[in-house]
Motif scaffolding. Structure first.
Motif, mmCIF file in Angstrom:
data_model
loop_
_atom_site.group_PDB
_atom_site.id
_atom_site.type_symbol
_atom_site.label_atom_id
_atom_site.label_comp_id
_atom_site.label_asym_id
_atom_site.label_seq_id
_atom_site.Cartn_x
_atom_site.Cartn_y
_atom_site.Cartn_z
ATOM 1 N N VAL A 132 0.676 -1.238 0.214
ATOM 2 C CA VAL A 132 0.225 0.482 0.314
ATOM 3 C C VAL A 132 0.841 1.393 0.096
ATOM 4 C CG1 VAL A 132 -1.806 1.227 1.202
ATOM 5 C CG2 VAL A 132 -1.929 -1.022 0.597
ATOM 6 N N SER A 161 2.981 1.672 -3.302
ATOM 7 C CA SER A 161 0.720 2.263 -4.192
ATOM 8 C C SER A 161 0.716 3.593 -4.451
ATOM 9 C CB SER A 161 -0.071 1.335 -4.214
ATOM 10 O OG SER A 161 -0.141 -0.254 -4.515
ATOM 11 N N CYS A 162 1.211 4.147 -2.902
ATOM 12 C CA CYS A 162 0.616 5.791 -2.912
ATOM 13 C C CYS A 162 1.881 6.206 -3.275
ATOM 14 C CB CYS A 162 0.948 5.810 -1.287
ATOM 15 S SG CYS A 162 -1.305 5.442 -0.610
ATOM 16 N N ASN A 164 1.533 6.121 -7.577
ATOM 17 C CA ASN A 164 -0.013 6.338 -7.851
ATOM 18 C C ASN A 164 0.184 7.415 -9.365
ATOM 19 O OD1 ASN A 164 -3.084 5.829 -7.451
ATOM 20 N ND2 ASN A 164 -2.753 8.013 -8.019
ATOM 21 N N LEU A 183 -3.567 12.159 -7.454
ATOM 22 C CA LEU A 183 -3.787 10.927 -7.397
ATOM 23 C C LEU A 183 -5.398 10.568 -7.503
ATOM 24 C CD1 LEU A 183 -3.333 13.307 -3.905
ATOM 25 C CD2 LEU A 183 -1.870 11.641 -4.413
ATOM 26 N N ILE A 198 -6.035 6.900 -6.323
ATOM 27 C CA ILE A 198 -5.587 6.420 -5.057
ATOM 28 C C ILE A 198 -6.259 5.861 -4.583
ATOM 29 C CG2 ILE A 198 -5.434 8.547 -3.380
ATOM 30 C CD1 ILE A 198 -2.621 8.159 -3.264
ATOM 31 N N ASP A 199 -7.079 5.773 -3.909
ATOM 32 C CA ASP A 199 -8.112 4.566 -3.313
ATOM 33 C C ASP A 199 -8.381 3.380 -4.107
ATOM 34 O OD1 ASP A 199 -9.727 5.521 -5.212
ATOM 35 O OD2 ASP A 199 -11.793 6.332 -3.820
ATOM 36 N N MET A 222 -4.637 1.917 -3.720
ATOM 37 C CA MET A 222 -4.559 0.906 -2.151
ATOM 38 C C MET A 222 -5.271 -0.020 -2.456
ATOM 39 S SD MET A 222 -4.602 5.059 -0.305
ATOM 40 C CE MET A 222 -4.508 4.282 1.997
#
Length: 315
Positions: free
Chosen positions: A122, A125-126, A129, A173, A176-177, A180
């Motif tokens: 995670v 990934s952030c 992104n 961004l 981004i959810d 994650m």
């Protein structure tokens, strides 16, 4: 891996990821286009591509090597951030969680292994992104056989500056959810399943701990597990990144198709059924299997070579 500092693990993991993506990127291009084909169409829409091999053949024929390797530039930088974090921060996270729960730092616990895998992935990934966003949009673009929303960028830097200019910093961004969500699933199964398979093979005498066969078999098992677990989240991420955007009443750029990853999952299921979640799964496996094998195998080999060089230097 425990003999490396976090920074050394980050660098070794990044190099391993870059090695793998060079070979797996064409399958990633095919996967992206298959996932976008017939998006939210109940009848599947017009089929531009029949299957993953048809994508690769048509892309090569119409766009050449540049087409089948679209997005390779940002993919390299993304791999440094993702796999550098995933492989570099995994062991420190797992040991910290083990100590927190009262386990020995060296003990392989399922709960701490999966949690550490999720945390490290995670994080990667952030960090990566914006690059994954750019990579996906570049891979979706085809001047001859387009599927999904089309955006033309000359190169990764052009993509980043265009997104900043048109959508602002928040544009980088976008999704981004979903990243994650995908990272949490992938991270919780990839490295733990690799280490579990490796330990199982060695403990049963199938192969030695430093055998190439151990690396290859463990990586293959991890690749299959990862593909099965992560496919719906991967399709969701591709569609969240590539959806068209418009400026809302408040001046913010918003997606026109999906509000969040769970909205994407539901709308995809409602319009396309379970098959919609697993679109491009063959391409995903053809991408993830060699990518996982090369990443994890080369990571072990790079670490072994680095530790050997470091020992020679210290002597």
């Amino acid at each position: 891996m425990s003999k490396l500092s976090t920074f050394e693990g980050f660098v070794c993991g990044g190099l391993a990821g870059c090695t793998a993506v060079t070979f797996s990127n064409p399958a990633e291009v095919a996967k992206t286009r298959m996932q976008l084909q017939g998006e939210l169409m109940r009848d599947g829409g017009k089929k531009v591509y029949k299957n993953v091999f048809d994508v690769l053949v048509k892309t090569w024929r119409n766009e050449g090597i540049r087409g089948v390797q679209r997005g390779l530039g940002p993919a390299y930088f993304y791999q440094v951030l993702l796999n550098g974090s995933r492989l570099g921060f995994y062991e420190p996270s797992r040991r910290a969680l083990n100590r927190l729960l009262g386990y020995s730092p060296t003990q392989q616990s399922t709960i701490t292994s999966m949690s550490a895998g999720s945390i490290s992935t995670v994080l990667g990934s952030c960090l990566g992104n914006p690059l994954f966003l750019v990579k996906t949009r570049m891979q979706a673009y085809s001047p001859v056989l387009p599927v999904g929303a089309q955006r033309y960028y000359r190169h990764a830097f052009d993509a980043l500056t265009t997104i900043l200019r048109e959508e602002g910093a928040k544009g980088l961004l976008r999704g981004i959810d979903a990243a994650m969500f995908r990272g949490a699933i992938g991270g919780s199964v990839q490295l733990p399943s690799y280490l579990w398979a490796k330990q199982l093979l060695v403990s049963h005498g199938v192969a030695g701990p430093d055998s190439m066969w151990t690396y290859l078999m463990s990586s293959s098992i991890a690749g299959v597990v990862l593909c099965l677990a992560m496919q719906p989240a991967d399709t969701t991420l591709t569609r969240m990144y590539n959806q068209p955007t418009v400026r809302g009443p408040d001046g913010r750029m918003v997606g026109t198709l999906y509000k969040n990853p769970f909205d994407c999952l539901w709308k995809t299921f409602k319009a396309e059924g379970l098959y919609g979640w697993y679109k491009g799964s063959t391409a995903h496996f053809l991408r993830i299997a060699p990518h996982t094998i090369i990443t994890l195998t080369s990571n072990d080999l790079i670490i072994r070579m680095y530790l050997k060089l470091r020992r020679h230097r210290d002597e």
